[in-house]
Design a protein around this motif. Structure first.
Motif, mmCIF file in Angstrom:
data_model
loop_
_atom_site.group_PDB
_atom_site.id
_atom_site.type_symbol
_atom_site.label_atom_id
_atom_site.label_comp_id
_atom_site.label_asym_id
_atom_site.label_seq_id
_atom_site.Cartn_x
_atom_site.Cartn_y
_atom_site.Cartn_z
ATOM 1 N N LEU A 401 0.816 -1.210 0.000
ATOM 2 C CA LEU A 401 0.000 0.000 0.000
ATOM 3 C C LEU A 401 0.851 1.262 0.000
ATOM 4 N N VAL A 402 2.038 1.202 0.573
ATOM 5 C CA VAL A 402 2.884 2.392 0.693
ATOM 6 C C VAL A 402 4.171 2.221 -0.097
ATOM 7 N N ASP A 407 4.809 9.448 1.582
ATOM 8 C CA ASP A 407 5.827 9.794 2.580
ATOM 9 C C ASP A 407 5.280 9.481 3.970
ATOM 10 N N LEU A 408 6.123 8.861 4.781
ATOM 11 C CA LEU A 408 5.763 8.525 6.154
ATOM 12 C C LEU A 408 6.703 9.229 7.118
ATOM 13 N N LEU A 409 6.825 10.545 6.966
ATOM 14 C CA LEU A 409 7.754 11.311 7.787
ATOM 15 C C LEU A 409 7.438 11.254 9.281
ATOM 16 N N PRO A 410 6.167 11.256 9.709
ATOM 17 C CA PRO A 410 5.913 11.223 11.161
ATOM 18 C C PRO A 410 6.235 9.879 11.814
ATOM 19 N N TRP A 411 6.567 8.849 11.023
ATOM 20 C CA TRP A 411 6.845 7.527 11.565
ATOM 21 C C TRP A 411 8.240 7.078 11.118
ATOM 22 N N TRP A 434 12.575 7.777 5.195
ATOM 23 C CA TRP A 434 13.900 8.368 4.981
ATOM 24 C C TRP A 434 13.848 9.227 3.719
ATOM 25 N N ARG A 435 13.334 10.424 3.870
ATOM 26 C CA ARG A 435 13.130 11.337 2.753
ATOM 27 C C ARG A 435 13.724 12.696 3.090
ATOM 28 N N ILE A 605 -3.740 14.663 -3.570
ATOM 29 C CA ILE A 605 -2.526 15.186 -2.961
ATOM 30 C C ILE A 605 -1.400 15.087 -3.985
ATOM 31 N N PRO A 606 -0.702 16.169 -4.277
ATOM 32 C CA PRO A 606 0.361 16.107 -5.284
ATOM 33 C C PRO A 606 1.569 15.343 -4.776
ATOM 34 N N ILE A 607 2.423 14.957 -5.715
ATOM 35 C CA ILE A 607 3.628 14.216 -5.361
ATOM 36 C C ILE A 607 4.563 15.087 -4.539
ATOM 37 N N SER A 608 4.489 16.403 -4.679
ATOM 38 C CA SER A 608 5.401 17.304 -3.983
ATOM 39 C C SER A 608 5.043 17.504 -2.523
ATOM 40 N N ASN A 609 4.044 16.803 -2.020
ATOM 41 C CA ASN A 609 3.650 16.980 -0.629
ATOM 42 C C ASN A 609 4.807 16.646 0.302
#
Length: 618
Positions: A401-402, A407-411, A434-435, A605-609
């Motif tokens: 799914l991901v 992006d999973l920045l909060p995790w 890791w972004r 939601i755009p890719i640049s989020n």
């Protein structure tokens, strides 16, 4: 399907009255459902729909389009009642070299042979003069993973090497990959003498890519760009493979189930029965992870077995928390004590219910968790943003799914409770946190049961990962090459080869370090300061190219201040006064409006989020 409602000024779902006359036949539908006479379209078999032909349905329902969506059917084009639809690839066939540039992201998802997505890619490539294909995982460790992409984008190169559209995967892997062919010796009695007959089985491709593939098809047309080319530092990324020993009772039951199932699969494979091994991997992997479901595999009748065979394993009960579950709870608690978000990946989330089981285990130990199961890709990012806004610390989901685009920045902590044989999926999913924009140290845990099929799976993934990195130019014939060795612990081996050696965990750690070689890694405590200095250097270089003085000449160090990236998100909605005083404290964010994009449009939601954006205001 949806339509645009002018009164509500939004898209609303279509109802029965929008498409057909009268009211929906709910009673007839329920009766047909009970009598099993319901068609695939959800209507009774004998029900005739009177469609309502309106102008609203004959044109595009978008408010800014309203284009006609129909034209008269032409028999000369084969448009009859039996062929009412037209594939989009047939339309693209008529647009040869119409577009100037085609940009395709995540092109590795078009690698399947004979897929509709691959056919659409082929027609799109032919309709553009230039093509730019993007992907983060070009190959998955096997040579055939790139064959169809090359054929659809540069068929001339393959034709020059003697390949054509009839070339199969075996012929391709025989030249550019690695094949494993099992030959069975069978005794044959001719009446006079007894001799052994060689019975070869269908060859199987193993992880391995010949350097000739890279040299002939990639070097002159591919550019391998890495994160260091962005010029920005990243926080540290640490990977921890954790090999866990089973509890003694669980181990003995698993070994009996594994050995019995393996012997039966070998026997049926020798008899030439197709799909003899199809149930082996999911059954053994999941009996290790969900022993409360027990183990059950049924084989049909065959030669020598007229009644079929059933192989079972005992159930341990829902209240039994095995060794991996206990270790999972321990890791999650430790990460939560440091105020770190955690994402737990499972693979078999449908029939075996791994997500529900993982949530049940965590809840039993006082840990709240949420299952991410949003089926629609365009709404999945919205769901993730909602979980982040609600401060959800633990997410459980299927890694598919991901895999891409999220992006999973909060995790910043990712735990693989299960793995997937698709190396591209594992590599993509492990980098979701890791972004650029991540400020916390990223950790990836791989939980693997030692002495089981899970260890065989882990070694195979490590081998395929090493070969994939060789194509990308990140692994040579140095000492690290030994860590991408081919495992002999797949289906036809015994349990002795499924145990991890003392150097396997160290090998994975070194291979993971090679995967991010060249990336400037910064400790979490120093990341904000280093990032600010690097931003200022990039801004000065940009101003120099534009003939402007550098920031250091216009703003003194005393007037600069450090601003958190998360605080910068709020600056987008604040309006700056036009007559702002020059003596006000300034830094890079104030001078150039550098911010973290957090755009939330109505639909997608755009890719640049969550990505960094620069507005120099020239």
């Amino acid at each position: 399907m949806e339509r645009y409602d002018k009164d509500l000024d939004e898209m609303v779902p279509l109802t029965w009255e929008d498409c057909a006359e009268g009211v929906a036949p709910m009673q007839e539908i329920h009766a047909a459902l009970k009598s099993h006479t319901l068609n695939a379209n959800g209507l009774p078999a004998d029900y005739v729909v009177k469609w309502e032909r309106t102008n609203r349905m004959m044109q595009c329902c978008h408010e800014d389009c309203s284009s006609k969506l129909w034209r008269p059917a032409l028999k000369s084009r084969g448009e009859t009642r039996n062929k009412p639809r037209v594939n989009i690839s047939r339309v693209l066939k008529k647009t040869k070299k119409f577009f100037d540039l085609l940009i395709v992201d995540e092109v590795h998802q078009c690698k399947a042979d004979g897929s509709g997505r691959g056919d659409a890619l082929h027609q799109l490539v032919g309709s553009a003069k230039k093509n730019l294909l993007l992907t983060g995982t070009l190959v998955n460790g096997k040579s055939t993973s790139i064959k169809e992409i090359l054929w659809r984008t540069d068929a001339k190169a393959l034709l020059s090497q003697g390949f054509d559209r009839h070339t199969g995967m075996v012929q391709w892997a025989d030249r550019y990959g690695k094949l494993k062919e099992v030959v069975t010796l069978k005794e044959v009695d001719d009446g006079w003498v007894t001799r052994q007959k060689r019975v070869p089985q269908q060859p199987q491709e193993e992880p391995g890519i010949a350097p000739q593939l890279t040299a002939q098809f990639l070097l002159h047309k591919a550019g391998f760009l890495e994160l260091p080319d962005m010029g920005l530092p990243l926080v540290e990324l640490k990977e921890y493979p954790i090999f866990i020993d089973m509890d003694e009772d669980h181990k003995q039951a698993y070994n009996r189930f594994h050995n019995h199932l393996q012997q039966e699969c070998k026997l049926r494979s020798r008899l030439g029965i197709k799909g003899a091994w199809s149930k082996f991997i999911p059954s053994t992997i999941n009996y290790a992870d969900v022993p409360h479901l027990g183990g059950f595999v049924a084989f049909g009748a065959c030669r020598g077995d007229e009644t079929g065979t059933k192989i079972t394993a005992p159930s341990f009960g829902e209240n039994y928390f095995h060794a991996k579950e206990r270790r999972l709870v321990e890791i999650v608690r430790k990460e939560l004590s440091e105020d770190r978000g955690v994402v737990i990946y499972n693979n078999y989330t449908d029939s075996y219910g791994l997500n529900e089981r993982t949530k049940e285990v965590l809840n039993h130990h006082g840990i709240d968790a949420v299952i991410l199961d949003e089926p629609k890709p365009d709404k999945r990012q919205e769901r993730i943003d909602e979980l982040a806004a609600n401060n959800v610390k633990v997410i459980i989901c299927n890694m598919k799914l991901v895999e891409v685009g999220l992006d999973l920045l909060p995790w910043p902590t990712i735990i693989y409770n299960q793995l997937n044989y698709d190396v591209s999926t594992v590599r993509q999913a492990s980098r979701r946190a890791w972004r650029i924009g991540q400020e916390r140290e990223c950790r990836v845990f791989y939980l693997v049961y030692n002495g089981t099929q899970q260890m065989a799976q882990f070694l195979r993934i490590m081998s395929a990962r090493g070969h994939a990195m060789m194509v990308e130019g990140r692994l040579d014939k140095s000492a690290l090459a030994q860590y991408s060795r081919d495992s002999q612990s797949a289906l036809a081996s015994d349990l002795a080869n499924c145990f991890a050696g003392s150097d396997v965990a160290d090998a994975w750690t070194k291979l993971a370090a090679k995967d991010i070689e060249g990336v400037e890694l910064v400790k979490e405590s120093d990341f904000k300061t280093v990032l600010q200095n690097r931003m200022k250097s990039m801004a000065n270089e940009t101003r120099r190219l534009c003939g402007l003085p550098p920031v250091d000449d216009t703003v003194s160090d005393e007037d600069s201040k450090v601003i958190d990236l998360q605080e910068a998100r709020g600056r987008r909605s604040k309006h700056k006064p036009e007559n702002q005083a020059q003596s006000e404290q300034l830094d890079l964010f104030e001078l150039y409006d550098i911010k973290v994009l957090q755009i939330q449009p109505k639909k997608r939601i755009p890719i640049s989020n969550n990505q960094l954006a620069f507005d120099f205001g020239f």
